[in-house]
Design an enzyme around this catalytic site. Structure first.
Site: not given
Ligand code: NVA
Ligand code: CP
Length: 312
Positions: A127, A268
């Protein structure tokens, strides 16, 4: 074509320029340059999103461009059109595309066939936009005048919980790139996977992250404690088992007390209070979670502006 699929897609010099630009966009939010003037950028989502979707949509607008939000299921991709053809077709209309996908290969395949910049808005592997915002949030504190990346060097980051998730991978890559010390801590079975080691090697970075099952060892004298949900998007079928196994890794007042006096707590978001983090830690003065969220906007505007420059 220069894409942004991982933090390592920028050199250190380019990353510094992105942070400097992010600061100037933040300082002059509605009076900055508009390098996306007359451009149309797509935002393609295979998964849910609040921050990524809204910050990119607002960011494209503020840079003078026009954002088009697409849900993959409501396009022909949802009916089986290939990524290759979709990428070639969207490249004929758009000037850039942000993609949130499951498999990382979806964004690499889009990038392979695109004649516009592709930005990774999260995959199961990493990410990078979140990391650029997170690092910028730390730089605002360590180096408020000029967000100098050298001030990140030697800082200790503790990542707790799912040590194989996209955020853990992103921190491992970023720590190696910016000279930070990283400890990842989670239960056996959720340790970093070989893919992150391969990515470090491919980027010519040292493989020197520490994985420990002991969250106290990770948090001791840390400059920053970071966590993420224990059940990422796509992992829902394993939810019960994950919540049980990761319970000892909740960031709570006891663990936070092991970190340096001036340490920060980061996440995050979205957060699940009472699971990966206690409510008091989320609310504590050490918590900088909403600055991280806001900085998605400024950092991503800088990433888009930089890609336009690099591809011109
Ligand atoms: N590890 C989480 C991050 C969300 C921003 C996911 O992939 O759902
Ligand atoms: N942290 C983040 O990416 O949040 P969303 O899933 O809301 O985009």
């Amino acid at each position: 074509m220069h894409h942004f699929l991982a933090v390592t897609d920028f050199t250190l010099e380019q990353a510094q320029e992105v942070f400097t630009l992010a600061k100037s966009f933040k300082d002059n939010r509605l009076s900055g340059p508009q390098p996306l003037n007359m451009q149309s950028w797509g935002l393609l989502f295979y998964k849910s999103s609040t921050r990524t979707r809204v910050s990119f949509e607002v960011g494209v607008n503020e840079l003078g461009g026009f954002p088009i939000v697409l849900n993959s299921q409501q396009t022909q991709i949802g009916r089986g059109e290939t990524v290759e053809d979709s990428s070639k077709v969207l490249s004929r209309f758009l000037h850039g595309l942000v993609i949130r996908a499951y498999e990382h290969e979806t964004v690499t395949e889009f990038a392979k066939h695109a004649t516009m910049p592709i930005i990774n808005g999260l995959t199961d592997f990493n990410h990078p936009c979140q990391l650029m915002a997170d690092l910028f949030t730390l730089l605002e504190r360590y180096s408020p005048e000029d967000v100098d990346i050298n001030t990140l060097k030697g800082k200790k980051v503790a990542f707790l919980g799912d040590s194989a998730c996209n955020m853990a991978n992103s921190w491992i890559l970023s720590a190696a790139m910016f000279g930070m010390e990283i400890f990842v801590s989670g239960p056996k079975g959720y340790e970093p996977k070989p893919a992150v080691t391969e990515a470090l090697k491919a980027a010519g970075l040292p493989v020197n992250f520490t994985y420990t099952e002991d969250p106290k060892e990770a948090c001791k004298d840390a400059d920053c404690i970071y966590t993420d949900v224990w059940v990422s998007m796509g992992d829902e079928a394993e939810a019960e088992q994950r919540l049980k196994e990761m319970a000892p890794y909740q960031v709570n007042a006891e663990l936070l007390a092991l970190a340096k006096q001036d340490a920060y707590f980061m996440h995050c978001l979205p957060a699940h209070a009472g699971e990966e983090v206690s409510q008091d830690v989320l609310d504590s003065p050490k918590s900088i979670i909403f600055d991280e969220a806001e900085n998605r906007l400024h950092a991503q505007k800088a990433i888009m502006a930089k890609l336009v420059e690099l591809n011109s």
